[in-house]
Design an enzyme around this catalytic site. Structure first.
Site, PDB file in Angstrom:
ATOM      1  N   ASP A 119      21.908 -29.200 -29.243  1.00  0.00           N
ATOM      2  CA  ASP A 119      20.682 -28.523 -29.650  1.00  0.00           C
ATOM      3  C   ASP A 119      20.331 -27.436 -28.629  1.00  0.00           C
ATOM      4  OD1 ASP A 119      18.086 -28.242 -31.044  1.00  0.00           O
ATOM      5  OD2 ASP A 119      17.289 -29.180 -29.229  1.00  0.00           O
ATOM      6  N   ASP A 132      16.728 -25.364 -28.148  1.00  0.00           N
ATOM      7  CA  ASP A 132      15.406 -25.454 -27.523  1.00  0.00           C
ATOM      8  C   ASP A 132      15.091 -26.893 -27.125  1.00  0.00           C
ATOM      9  OD1 ASP A 132      14.599 -22.687 -27.890  1.00  0.00           O
ATOM     10  OD2 ASP A 132      14.478 -23.138 -30.017  1.00  0.00           O
ATOM     11  N   ASP A 183      17.157 -33.346 -27.976  1.00  0.00           N
ATOM     12  CA  ASP A 183      15.958 -33.853 -27.301  1.00  0.00           C
ATOM     13  C   ASP A 183      14.961 -34.513 -28.239  1.00  0.00           C
ATOM     14  OD1 ASP A 183      15.523 -31.139 -28.357  1.00  0.00           O
ATOM     15  OD2 ASP A 183      13.514 -31.356 -27.513  1.00  0.00           O
TER      16      ASP A 183
END
Length: 228
Positions: free
Chosen positions: A10, A12, A173
């Protein structure tokens, strides 16, 4: 865990802390519509579900809800213009990212970036921070008809490399990354920092949690040793 051939990551909140640029653009938008600006820490709590939702949260000063449509239509282009101009200026790689990417690439893993961020912002950000060329594939939020938590992006990447889902890992995240990984048949590895709206990512029950991407090569080597 099983040692993979493909590692998707991922953007961001996992590779990059992009909040400084997002907060700058939110405040530029708020100033232009005559509203009070926010502290970066407040904007940080709103990031993680795309820029449209971020703009709506800023207009409402709340995590949920919908602003008046004409209000959003006035504000959203202002944010987009500012973010397009300043994307990558203040954002930073999280600790261990460059080291981790270099180690994983040297070890022969196929690497890709899978993000819900629009391509017009994804590519410039990866280039600005010097990690664009580490990626064998980059799939943005508007590359395909669906995005995380749907598994489409992950399955597309695996098919691109000719690698099975059972030999692939998604690193992220947020709960969306874990959900997409599970739906695609990938293993899920999470980082405890990033943008998960204050919820402990361990509650999503990923296969492993690492404090830094630099820890992933050793985790995978441990998996190989345990399997042999």
């Amino acid at each position: 865990m099983k040692k993979p051939k493909l590692i998707l990551i991922d953007l961001d909140g996992t590779l990059v802390d992009s909040v400084p640029d997002l907060a700058f653009s939110v405040n530029s938008m708020m100033e232009q519509i005559g509203r009070a600006t926010y502290q970066e820490a407040q904007v940080r709590n709103w990031v993680g579900n795309g820029v449209e939702r971020l703009v709506k949260r800023a207009l409402l000063n709340a995590l949920d809800g919908e602003p008046a449509e004409n209000y959003f239509e006035k504000a959203y282009p202002l944010f987009m213009t500012s973010y397009g101009q300043h994307n990558g200026e203040r954002s930073q790689l999280y600790p261990g990212i460059r080291e981790g990417l270099d180690q994983l690439k040297s070890a022969g893993y196929q690497l890709g970036c899978v993000t819900n961020k629009a391509e017009q912002f994804t590519i410039p950000l990866l280039k600005a921070l010097g990690i664009h060329d580490n990626m064998g594939i980059i799939i943005s939020g508007d590359t395909l008809p669906k995005k995380k938590p749907d598994p489409m992006q992950l399955l597309y990447a695996a098919e691109h490399f000719g690698i099975g889902s059972d030999e692939s890992i998604m690193v992220g995240d947020s709960i969306h990354d874990v959900t997409a990984a599970r739906a695609a048949g990938f293993q899920a590895v999470s980082v405890p920092y990033g943008y998960n709206h204050g919820q402990d990512i361990r509650d999503a029950e990923p296969d492993a949690v690492i404090n830094s991407l630099a820890d992933l090569p050793e985790l995978l080597e441990q998996a190989l040793r345990l399997a042999t």
